[in-house]
Design a protein around this motif. Structure first.
Motif, mmCIF file in Angstrom:
data_model
loop_
_atom_site.group_PDB
_atom_site.id
_atom_site.type_symbol
_atom_site.label_atom_id
_atom_site.label_comp_id
_atom_site.label_asym_id
_atom_site.label_seq_id
_atom_site.Cartn_x
_atom_site.Cartn_y
_atom_site.Cartn_z
ATOM 1 N N MET A 177 11.673 7.394 -6.871
ATOM 2 C CA MET A 177 11.433 8.804 -7.210
ATOM 3 C C MET A 177 10.130 9.328 -6.619
ATOM 4 S SD MET A 177 14.055 9.627 -9.045
ATOM 5 C CE MET A 177 13.533 11.159 -9.824
ATOM 6 N N PHE A 178 9.320 8.452 -6.003
ATOM 7 C CA PHE A 178 7.989 8.853 -5.546
ATOM 8 C C PHE A 178 7.816 8.621 -4.041
ATOM 9 C CE2 PHE A 178 7.593 8.172 -10.030
ATOM 10 C CZ PHE A 178 6.731 9.159 -10.454
ATOM 11 N N THR A 179 8.879 8.841 -3.288
ATOM 12 C CA THR A 179 8.792 8.747 -1.838
ATOM 13 C C THR A 179 8.998 10.120 -1.230
ATOM 14 O OG1 THR A 179 11.160 8.292 -1.583
ATOM 15 C CG2 THR A 179 9.695 6.398 -1.891
ATOM 16 N N TYR A 180 8.589 10.269 0.021
ATOM 17 C CA TYR A 180 8.759 11.549 0.702
ATOM 18 C C TYR A 180 10.240 11.907 0.800
ATOM 19 C CZ TYR A 180 8.919 15.009 4.453
ATOM 20 O OH TYR A 180 9.174 16.121 5.180
ATOM 21 N N GLU A 181 11.091 10.895 1.084
ATOM 22 C CA GLU A 181 12.509 11.154 1.212
ATOM 23 C C GLU A 181 13.102 11.633 -0.102
ATOM 24 O OE1 GLU A 181 10.952 8.471 2.130
ATOM 25 O OE2 GLU A 181 11.098 8.511 4.325
ATOM 26 N N SER A 182 12.598 11.101 -1.227
ATOM 27 C CA SER A 182 13.104 11.505 -2.537
ATOM 28 C C SER A 182 12.795 12.962 -2.805
ATOM 29 C CB SER A 182 12.488 10.624 -3.632
ATOM 30 O OG SER A 182 12.791 9.281 -3.403
ATOM 31 N N LEU A 203 1.249 7.831 -14.814
ATOM 32 C CA LEU A 203 1.831 8.076 -13.499
ATOM 33 C C LEU A 203 1.977 6.780 -12.711
ATOM 34 C CD1 LEU A 203 0.015 11.373 -12.424
ATOM 35 C CD2 LEU A 203 2.417 11.108 -13.087
ATOM 36 N N TYR A 204 0.964 5.913 -12.794
ATOM 37 C CA TYR A 204 1.050 4.634 -12.085
ATOM 38 C C TYR A 204 2.215 3.812 -12.615
ATOM 39 C CZ TYR A 204 -0.229 0.152 -10.078
ATOM 40 O OH TYR A 204 -0.203 -1.035 -9.389
ATOM 41 N N SER A 205 2.385 3.801 -13.945
ATOM 42 C CA SER A 205 3.505 3.070 -14.532
ATOM 43 C C SER A 205 4.834 3.636 -14.054
ATOM 44 C CB SER A 205 3.421 3.148 -16.067
ATOM 45 O OG SER A 205 2.196 2.631 -16.531
ATOM 46 N N ALA A 206 4.907 4.970 -13.942
ATOM 47 C CA ALA A 206 6.149 5.597 -13.480
ATOM 48 C C ALA A 206 6.458 5.218 -12.037
ATOM 49 C CB ALA A 206 6.045 7.118 -13.620
ATOM 50 N N THR A 207 5.433 5.142 -11.194
ATOM 51 C CA THR A 207 5.673 4.768 -9.789
ATOM 52 C C THR A 207 6.170 3.335 -9.663
ATOM 53 O OG1 THR A 207 3.373 4.054 -9.422
ATOM 54 C CG2 THR A 207 3.894 6.368 -8.975
ATOM 55 N N ARG A 208 5.804 2.474 -10.598
ATOM 56 C CA ARG A 208 6.278 1.091 -10.542
ATOM 57 C C ARG A 208 7.676 0.954 -11.141
ATOM 58 N NH1 ARG A 208 2.916 -2.803 -8.935
ATOM 59 N NH2 ARG A 208 4.361 -4.329 -9.809
ATOM 60 N N PHE A 236 0.835 -1.195 0.000
ATOM 61 C CA PHE A 236 0.000 0.000 0.000
ATOM 62 C C PHE A 236 0.871 1.247 0.000
ATOM 63 C CE2 PHE A 236 -2.166 3.503 2.151
ATOM 64 C CZ PHE A 236 -3.293 3.617 1.354
ATOM 65 N N GLN A 237 0.601 2.128 -0.939
ATOM 66 C CA GLN A 237 1.267 3.419 -1.018
ATOM 67 C C GLN A 237 0.217 4.482 -1.312
ATOM 68 O OE1 GLN A 237 4.420 3.324 -3.907
ATOM 69 N NE2 GLN A 237 5.667 1.876 -2.744
ATOM 70 N N PRO A 238 0.168 5.533 -0.518
ATOM 71 C CA PRO A 238 -0.845 6.575 -0.735
ATOM 72 C C PRO A 238 -0.794 7.157 -2.145
ATOM 73 C CG PRO A 238 0.247 6.886 1.372
ATOM 74 C CD PRO A 238 1.003 5.809 0.665
ATOM 75 N N GLN A 239 0.435 7.294 -2.701
ATOM 76 C CA GLN A 239 0.533 7.873 -4.051
ATOM 77 C C GLN A 239 -0.179 6.996 -5.074
ATOM 78 O OE1 GLN A 239 3.039 7.141 -2.016
ATOM 79 N NE2 GLN A 239 4.649 8.703 -1.997
ATOM 80 N N ARG A 240 0.054 5.683 -5.015
ATOM 81 C CA ARG A 240 -0.574 4.782 -5.987
ATOM 82 C C ARG A 240 -2.078 4.722 -5.782
ATOM 83 N NH1 ARG A 240 3.538 -0.439 -6.290
ATOM 84 N NH2 ARG A 240 5.375 0.716 -7.005
#
Length: 375
Positions: A341-346, A331-336, A166-170
């Motif tokens: 690149m799609f984390t808070y730390e990034s 965007l979903y494809s990019a997150t996978r 589970f990821q809030p962005q996805r």
């Protein structure tokens, strides 16, 4: 001490920190890593294009066959598809055993796989029967709106069985995709409580089928190859479908209709086998959620093709909806592909790096800017 002077004009000052050390970041990836990901993406896009093409072809052929006077027998047609897949894979396993590398694994652990294939077959049959029956009690527009929840249901099930994290962005992106596709639904919204119940049951069964497929193809300890999975799946699905067809469809009229369109039926069964291979390969390569998102892209392509080829009307709201859904799929494809690149730390690291790039020559100004941005 150790900071570059104001007059520093060396090469790439933005990449220097204290003691003139290069900025390092976990975002940096080697060219080999990027190339491998791009090759994987290219292969996935090619597989997705094959899926869209084969799916569009089977939809067109099924629409023709289901027309009264041709072969309007859904359960019998689907049973023929599963029979074709079963025969081809069984013969293939004997003729070309190297194409079935995990067949011995399935034979050695038969009870384990039966416990997975049996519910998969029941879900497949239930989804076909319930969703087709729902059209008798609800309008097409309303049912299409309900179907947009499939991505959310599948994602939820995948998280529960640990196939997805589970990821809030996805989760947000999936909601955006569903919203975009919902904007494309036209027609009057008509429904009954029975129609809602039938459609909801069919969707849950369909999503469970996708998740079980993903589990058998990708889960540690399972990981069947595509052809071995297709052999087991088609054999198990054939039993409930053929039973339903024998009870409610098979009669002299079915045989008469089949005799009139047998060349098209053969081509339809061959295409259905190809589509099942492509779908299984796509789910094994990506995930069940990605497969449903690719299906959404397929719907958009079909509507666009119908508009360009057959001049079917497309509203501005539909165009906006398809644009929103397509952006969400991208965007979903990019997150996978690039999850780092799609984390808070990034994002935090990118902001800090950007601040250093802007203020490397002025420590006092840099300190003030960092403080303001932190606030």
């Amino acid at each position: 001490p150790g900071r570059p002077p104001r007059s520093f004009r060396g090469p790439s000052p933005a990449l220097l920190l204290n003691n003139n050390q290069p900025v390092t970041s976990h975002l940096t990836m080697s060219s080999t890593n990027v190339e491998s990901r791009l090759r994987f993406a290219a292969g996935t896009v090619a597989l997705g294009a094959l899926y869209i093409s084969a799916s569009a072809g089977i939809i067109a052929m099924n629409k023709y066959l289901m027309t009264p006077g041709h072969f309007p027998h859904a359960a019998s047609l689907t049973s023929m598809h599963m029979l074709t897949c079963t025969v081809v894979t069984v013969v293939g396993s004997q003729a070309v055993p190297t194409a079935f590398p995990s067949l011995k694994q399935l034979q050695d652990n038969r009870p384990t796989y039966v416990r997975c294939f049996a519910p998969l077959a029941l879900c497949f049959a239930a989804s076909l029967i319930l969703c087709n029956t729902a059209y008798l009690y609800a309008g097409v527009g309303f049912l299409q709106m309900m179907k947009q929840a499939n991505v959310i249901i599948t994602y939820t099930f995948s998280v529960v069985v640990a196939l997805e994290v589970f990821q809030p962005q996805r989760a947000t992106i999936i909601l955006i995709v569903c919203l975009g596709v919902g904007m494309t639904v036209n027609g009057a919204v008509s429904y009954t409580t029975r129609g809602i119940a039938l459609q909801a049951g069919g969707q849950v069964a369909e999503c469970l089928k996708v998740v079980l497929t993903n589990y058998l193809l990708s889960s540690p300890g399972m990981k069947l190859d595509v052809m071995t999975f297709l052999m087991g799946m088609s054999a198990f699905c054939l039993v409930p479908l053929a039973s339903y067809a024998a009870l409610f469809e098979v009669n002299q009229q079915v045989l008469t209709d089949a005799a009139g369109v047998w060349p098209i039926l053969i081509a339809n069964c061959v295409l259905a086998f190809s589509l099942n291979v492509i779908v299984s390969a796509f789910i094994k390569r990506t995930s069940g959620v990605a497969y449903l998102l690719c299906g959404i892209t397929k719907d958009a392509v079909l509507v666009a093709a119908a508009h360009m080829i057959f001049a079917e009307p497309v509203t501005r709201l539909q165009i906006m909806g398809f644009g929103t859904a397509s952006t969400g799929v991208f965007l979903y494809s990019a997150t996978r592909m690039f999850p780092e690149m799609f984390t808070y730390e990034s994002v935090s690291q990118l902001v800090k790096t950007r601040v250093k790039q802007e203020t490397i020559g002025d420590p006092e100004e840099g300190s003030a800017l960092v403080s303001r941005r932190s606030e």
